[in-house]
Design a protein around this motif. Sequence first.
Motif, PDB file in Angstrom:
ATOM      1  N   GLU A   1       3.579  15.084  -0.566  1.00  0.00           N
ATOM      2  CA  GLU A   1       3.767  14.826  -1.991  1.00  0.00           C
ATOM      3  C   GLU A   1       4.443  13.468  -2.211  1.00  0.00           C
ATOM      4  O   GLU A   1       4.092  12.753  -3.158  1.00  0.00           O
ATOM      5  CB  GLU A   1       4.611  15.921  -2.625  1.00  0.00           C
ATOM      6  CG  GLU A   1       3.900  17.258  -2.689  1.00  0.00           C
ATOM      7  CD  GLU A   1       4.761  18.307  -3.348  1.00  0.00           C
ATOM      8  OE1 GLU A   1       4.662  18.435  -4.574  1.00  0.00           O
ATOM      9  OE2 GLU A   1       5.544  18.962  -2.621  1.00  0.00           O
ATOM     10  N   TYR A   2       5.372  13.137  -1.352  1.00  0.00           N
ATOM     11  CA  TYR A   2       6.039  11.833  -1.479  1.00  0.00           C
ATOM     12  C   TYR A   2       5.081  10.698  -1.147  1.00  0.00           C
ATOM     13  O   TYR A   2       5.158   9.621  -1.730  1.00  0.00           O
ATOM     14  CB  TYR A   2       7.296  11.788  -0.606  1.00  0.00           C
ATOM     15  CG  TYR A   2       8.391  12.662  -1.160  1.00  0.00           C
ATOM     16  CD1 TYR A   2       9.151  12.255  -2.243  1.00  0.00           C
ATOM     17  CD2 TYR A   2       8.646  13.926  -0.614  1.00  0.00           C
ATOM     18  CE1 TYR A   2      10.145  13.066  -2.770  1.00  0.00           C
ATOM     19  CE2 TYR A   2       9.626  14.736  -1.128  1.00  0.00           C
ATOM     20  CZ  TYR A   2      10.377  14.305  -2.217  1.00  0.00           C
ATOM     21  OH  TYR A   2      11.348  15.118  -2.742  1.00  0.00           O
ATOM     22  N   ASN A   3       4.153  10.939  -0.228  1.00  0.00           N
ATOM     23  CA  ASN A   3       3.126   9.927   0.053  1.00  0.00           C
ATOM     24  C   ASN A   3       2.276   9.680  -1.186  1.00  0.00           C
ATOM     25  O   ASN A   3       1.894   8.543  -1.479  1.00  0.00           O
ATOM     26  CB  ASN A   3       2.234  10.364   1.224  1.00  0.00           C
ATOM     27  CG  ASN A   3       2.960  10.336   2.543  1.00  0.00           C
ATOM     28  OD1 ASN A   3       3.943   9.616   2.715  1.00  0.00           O
ATOM     29  ND2 ASN A   3       2.495  11.120   3.488  1.00  0.00           N
ATOM     30  N   TRP A   4       1.943  10.726  -1.927  1.00  0.00           N
ATOM     31  CA  TRP A   4       1.176  10.585  -3.168  1.00  0.00           C
ATOM     32  C   TRP A   4       1.968   9.736  -4.163  1.00  0.00           C
ATOM     33  O   TRP A   4       1.417   8.842  -4.806  1.00  0.00           O
ATOM     34  CB  TRP A   4       0.873  11.963  -3.756  1.00  0.00           C
ATOM     35  CG  TRP A   4      -0.184  11.969  -4.826  1.00  0.00           C
ATOM     36  CD1 TRP A   4      -1.496  12.310  -4.665  1.00  0.00           C
ATOM     37  CD2 TRP A   4      -0.035  11.639  -6.205  1.00  0.00           C
ATOM     38  NE1 TRP A   4      -2.158  12.196  -5.871  1.00  0.00           N
ATOM     39  CE2 TRP A   4      -1.283  11.787  -6.833  1.00  0.00           C
ATOM     40  CE3 TRP A   4       1.045  11.214  -6.988  1.00  0.00           C
ATOM     41  CZ2 TRP A   4      -1.500  11.544  -8.192  1.00  0.00           C
ATOM     42  CZ3 TRP A   4       0.838  10.963  -8.344  1.00  0.00           C
ATOM     43  CH2 TRP A   4      -0.428  11.128  -8.926  1.00  0.00           C
TER      44      TRP A   4
ATOM     45  N   VAL B   1       4.274   7.463  -3.532  1.00  0.00           N
ATOM     46  CA  VAL B   1       4.278   6.072  -3.074  1.00  0.00           C
ATOM     47  C   VAL B   1       2.917   5.424  -3.336  1.00  0.00           C
ATOM     48  O   VAL B   1       2.839   4.273  -3.789  1.00  0.00           O
ATOM     49  CB  VAL B   1       4.659   5.982  -1.577  1.00  0.00           C
ATOM     50  CG1 VAL B   1       4.455   4.587  -1.024  1.00  0.00           C
ATOM     51  CG2 VAL B   1       6.106   6.431  -1.382  1.00  0.00           C
ATOM     52  N   ALA B   2       1.836   6.149  -3.097  1.00  0.00           N
ATOM     53  CA  ALA B   2       0.497   5.616  -3.350  1.00  0.00           C
ATOM     54  C   ALA B   2       0.296   5.337  -4.834  1.00  0.00           C
ATOM     55  O   ALA B   2      -0.302   4.317  -5.212  1.00  0.00           O
ATOM     56  CB  ALA B   2      -0.564   6.584  -2.841  1.00  0.00           C
ATOM     57  N   ALA B   3       0.794   6.209  -5.701  1.00  0.00           N
ATOM     58  CA  ALA B   3       0.681   5.986  -7.147  1.00  0.00           C
ATOM     59  C   ALA B   3       1.468   4.755  -7.564  1.00  0.00           C
ATOM     60  O   ALA B   3       0.991   3.949  -8.382  1.00  0.00           O
ATOM     61  CB  ALA B   3       1.168   7.219  -7.909  1.00  0.00           C
ATOM     62  N   GLU B   4       2.658   4.581  -7.009  1.00  0.00           N
ATOM     63  CA  GLU B   4       3.448   3.377  -7.314  1.00  0.00           C
ATOM     64  C   GLU B   4       2.726   2.122  -6.844  1.00  0.00           C
ATOM     65  O   GLU B   4       2.700   1.106  -7.548  1.00  0.00           O
ATOM     66  CB  GLU B   4       4.831   3.464  -6.658  1.00  0.00           C
ATOM     67  CG  GLU B   4       5.753   4.457  -7.322  1.00  0.00           C
ATOM     68  CD  GLU B   4       7.100   4.555  -6.635  1.00  0.00           C
ATOM     69  OE1 GLU B   4       7.225   4.145  -5.457  1.00  0.00           O
ATOM     70  OE2 GLU B   4       8.036   5.054  -7.274  1.00  0.00           O
ATOM     71  N   PHE B   5       2.121   2.189  -5.675  1.00  0.00           N
ATOM     72  CA  PHE B   5       1.379   1.044  -5.149  1.00  0.00           C
ATOM     73  C   PHE B   5       0.167   0.741  -6.030  1.00  0.00           C
ATOM     74  O   PHE B   5      -0.104  -0.418  -6.363  1.00  0.00           O
ATOM     75  CB  PHE B   5       0.957   1.307  -3.701  1.00  0.00           C
ATOM     76  CG  PHE B   5       0.284   0.134  -3.050  1.00  0.00           C
ATOM     77  CD1 PHE B   5       0.952  -1.061  -2.848  1.00  0.00           C
ATOM     78  CD2 PHE B   5      -1.031   0.224  -2.643  1.00  0.00           C
ATOM     79  CE1 PHE B   5       0.327  -2.148  -2.255  1.00  0.00           C
ATOM     80  CE2 PHE B   5      -1.673  -0.854  -2.047  1.00  0.00           C
ATOM     81  CZ  PHE B   5      -0.996  -2.044  -1.854  1.00  0.00           C
ATOM     82  N   ALA B   6      -0.556   1.780  -6.429  1.00  0.00           N
ATOM     83  CA  ALA B   6      -1.712   1.596  -7.313  1.00  0.00           C
ATOM     84  C   ALA B   6      -1.285   0.952  -8.625  1.00  0.00           C
ATOM     85  O   ALA B   6      -1.936   0.035  -9.128  1.00  0.00           O
ATOM     86  CB  ALA B   6      -2.398   2.931  -7.566  1.00  0.00           C
TER      87      ALA B   6
END
Length: 192
Positions: A2-5, A7-12
């Motif tokens: 869930e934390y990877n998601w 981080v990916a959303a922040e990167f996007a």
Amino acid sequence: EEYNWLVAAEFADSLGADIIQSSLGYSRFDASFQDYTPDMLDGKTAVISRAAGMAAERGMLVVSSAGNYGQQAWRTLGAPADAHGIISVGAVDFQGNRTGFSSTGPSADGRVKPELMALGREVSLVLKDDVPGTGSGTSFAAPLISGLAASLWEKHPHLRADGLRKAIIMGAANYHRPDFLMGYGIPDFEKS
């Protein structure tokens, strides 16, 4: 994960992405003390749901698969489909009937979920080695709504994500009589 998601959303977001298409759902984990229960799916408890809600607040349109738990003991959504301000998508067949596997609502706090429905049974796709085939699941339905959203946003670039979300939902077949199986129904591209 869930934390990877998150981080990916922040990167996007940092790259200027406008739409997040998410085809996963969390309910049970290998370590059972981390499991969610249906009463926790209020959009405020699961890490991934809070992250999806924050992405929506930042102006991104988040489209999430509702989940394929409809014929399992769980039956209801998986996180982040319970998030506030996003579009969760269930699956229908070619006749527009809800598939048995499509997760049902409502969210734990009583919101209409899934919001929309799209084709999710025997969806045409390209398999390994460029072989044509079909697949079934809400993970095939949600991208159809993301494509609809991207097309509408290109036509109406002045809209913000929340306005686009509202327009798509208002153009759905069951907008005036939503329920917890079909949500607001199948959106009509012409009405949205």
